[in-house]
Design a protein around this motif. Sequence first.
Motif, short mmCIF file in Angstrom:
data_model
loop_
_atom_site.label_atom_id
_atom_site.label_comp_id
_atom_site.label_asym_id
_atom_site.label_seq_id
_atom_site.Cartn_x
_atom_site.Cartn_y
_atom_site.Cartn_z
N SER A 86 -2.64 3.31 7.49
CA SER A 86 -1.88 2.81 6.16
C SER A 86 -2.79 2.26 5.11
CB SER A 86 -1.35 1.37 7.73
OG SER A 86 -0.30 1.82 8.23
N ALA A 87 -1.67 1.74 4.10
CA ALA A 87 -1.84 0.49 3.22
C ALA A 87 -1.51 -0.49 3.20
CB ALA A 87 -1.12 1.57 1.91
N THR A 88 -2.15 -1.26 2.34
CA THR A 88 -1.71 -2.25 2.71
C THR A 88 -2.78 -3.54 1.35
OG1 THR A 88 -2.22 -4.98 4.10
CG2 THR A 88 -4.35 -3.24 4.27
N THR A 89 -2.30 -4.54 0.89
CA THR A 89 -2.60 -5.59 -0.16
C THR A 89 -3.57 -6.86 0.33
OG1 THR A 89 -0.20 -6.70 0.09
CG2 THR A 89 -0.76 -5.07 -1.72
N ARG A 90 -3.56 -6.34 1.79
CA ARG A 90 -4.01 -8.27 2.78
C ARG A 90 -5.83 -7.38 1.87
NH1 ARG A 90 -7.20 -6.65 6.82
NH2 ARG A 90 -6.29 -5.95 8.55
N ASN A 91 -6.13 -8.85 2.50
CA ASN A 91 -8.04 -8.80 2.22
C ASN A 91 -8.38 -8.34 3.15
OD1 ASN A 91 -7.59 -9.44 -0.87
ND2 ASN A 91 -7.91 -11.81 0.99
N PRO A 92 -9.41 -7.12 3.34
CA PRO A 92 -10.24 -6.57 4.17
C PRO A 92 -10.30 -8.53 5.32
CG PRO A 92 -11.41 -5.87 2.22
CD PRO A 92 -10.58 -6.46 1.85
N ARG A 93 -10.92 -7.65 6.65
CA ARG A 93 -11.99 -8.44 7.42
C ARG A 93 -12.80 -7.30 7.03
NH1 ARG A 93 -7.04 -7.45 12.31
NH2 ARG A 93 -6.00 -9.29 11.25
N GLU A 144 -12.64 0.53 3.96
CA GLU A 144 -11.53 1.14 2.74
C GLU A 144 -11.15 2.84 3.81
OE1 GLU A 144 -9.52 0.71 0.57
OE2 GLU A 144 -9.33 2.95 -0.34
N GLY A 145 -9.53 3.32 4.38
CA GLY A 145 -9.32 4.44 4.72
C GLY A 145 -10.28 4.60 6.03
N VAL A 146 -10.21 3.90 7.06
CA VAL A 146 -10.71 4.34 8.13
C VAL A 146 -9.51 2.76 8.65
CG1 VAL A 146 -12.16 3.71 10.26
CG2 VAL A 146 -12.48 4.69 7.58
N SER A 147 -9.03 1.52 8.73
CA SER A 147 -9.15 0.33 8.83
C SER A 147 -7.59 0.35 8.06
CB SER A 147 -9.69 -0.87 8.63
OG SER A 147 -10.61 -0.77 8.89
N TYR A 148 -7.54 0.89 7.07
CA TYR A 148 -6.39 0.65 6.21
C TYR A 148 -7.01 1.13 4.42
CZ TYR A 148 -3.49 -2.65 9.01
OH TYR A 148 -2.66 -3.30 9.41
N PHE A 149 -6.08 1.68 3.70
CA PHE A 149 -6.25 2.17 2.43
C PHE A 149 -6.25 0.56 1.68
CE2 PHE A 149 -5.41 6.40 4.04
CZ PHE A 149 -6.86 6.90 3.61
N PHE A 150 -6.61 -0.39 1.01
CA PHE A 150 -6.67 -1.51 0.27
C PHE A 150 -6.26 -1.35 -0.58
CE2 PHE A 150 -9.64 -2.16 4.00
CZ PHE A 150 -8.83 -3.18 4.50
N LYS A 151 -4.84 -1.74 -0.89
CA LYS A 151 -3.98 -1.94 -2.53
C LYS A 151 -4.13 -3.16 -3.23
CE LYS A 151 -4.29 3.03 -2.06
NZ LYS A 151 -4.64 3.55 -2.31
N THR A 152 -3.88 -3.48 -4.00
CA THR A 152 -3.67 -4.56 -5.21
C THR A 152 -1.92 -4.11 -5.19
OG1 THR A 152 -3.26 -3.10 -7.21
CG2 THR A 152 -5.83 -4.47 -6.88
N LYS A 153 -1.54 -5.22 -5.53
CA LYS A 153 0.08 -5.60 -5.31
C LYS A 153 0.62 -4.19 -5.70
CE LYS A 153 3.69 -8.90 -5.41
NZ LYS A 153 4.49 -8.58 -7.03
#
Length: 208
Positions: free
Chosen positions: A36-43, A48-57
């Motif tokens: 998934s893509a998310t705007t939350r901060n990585p734990r 990146e690309g494995v847990s989530y695609f981290f995105k800005t708002k």
Amino acid sequence: MTKGCLVVVSGFSGAGKGTLMKSLIQKYDNYALSVSATTRNPRPGEEEGVSYFFKTKEQFEEMIATDALVEYAQYVGNYYGTPKAFVEDKRKEGKDVLLEIEIQGALKIKKKFPDALLIFITPPSAEELKNRLVGRGTETMDVINKRLTRAITESEGVENYDYILVNDDIDTCTEKLHNLIQTAHERASQHMDIIEEIKEDLRRIEHV
Ligand code: 5GP
């Protein structure tokens, strides 16, 4: 080739969905887990690309505007969404696509894809849920409390799911999940083409 199933897995935060998904993928070949893509901060430890695609708002809102998501929702102050291309490509390859998403997204998926299989994972008790969230050690008490409150809301839509699985033992739960998905392949709607083919052939046989 028959299209793969779309499998939605939801559950209370701390129900062990992540571990369950990993276990399923390790044991069997035919699954593709959507990232998934998310705007939350990585734990810590998330990639990146494995847990989530981290995105800005802004980036996330651009994905909404360009119709790049199958569904999206807001959860405890952040956006989360499922990228469309991966889901479509993998299903065409015949893979069963797993979406680990929360309830608002799950219901949107059910509306768009009535054949999707919706499975809700729960720990055996509320106490166990809290212990798992605290034990994970990745969130502040404030966030944990918000997630526990959110869990009450989430349980209110659970009757819309096809199955509820209690995750008290990961191996047993993995097997049960796999079996449910395999059974879904035999749903009538998945086999309409073979019935059409047989009907055609029967008509032909009748006329010789
Ligand atoms: P977490 O922050 O713990 O990784 O995820 C919070 C919640 O968001 C979980 O219930 C998770 O299943 C859900 N979630 C993760 N990705 C998506 C997504 O793409 N769409 C929706 N609707 N929910 C998601």
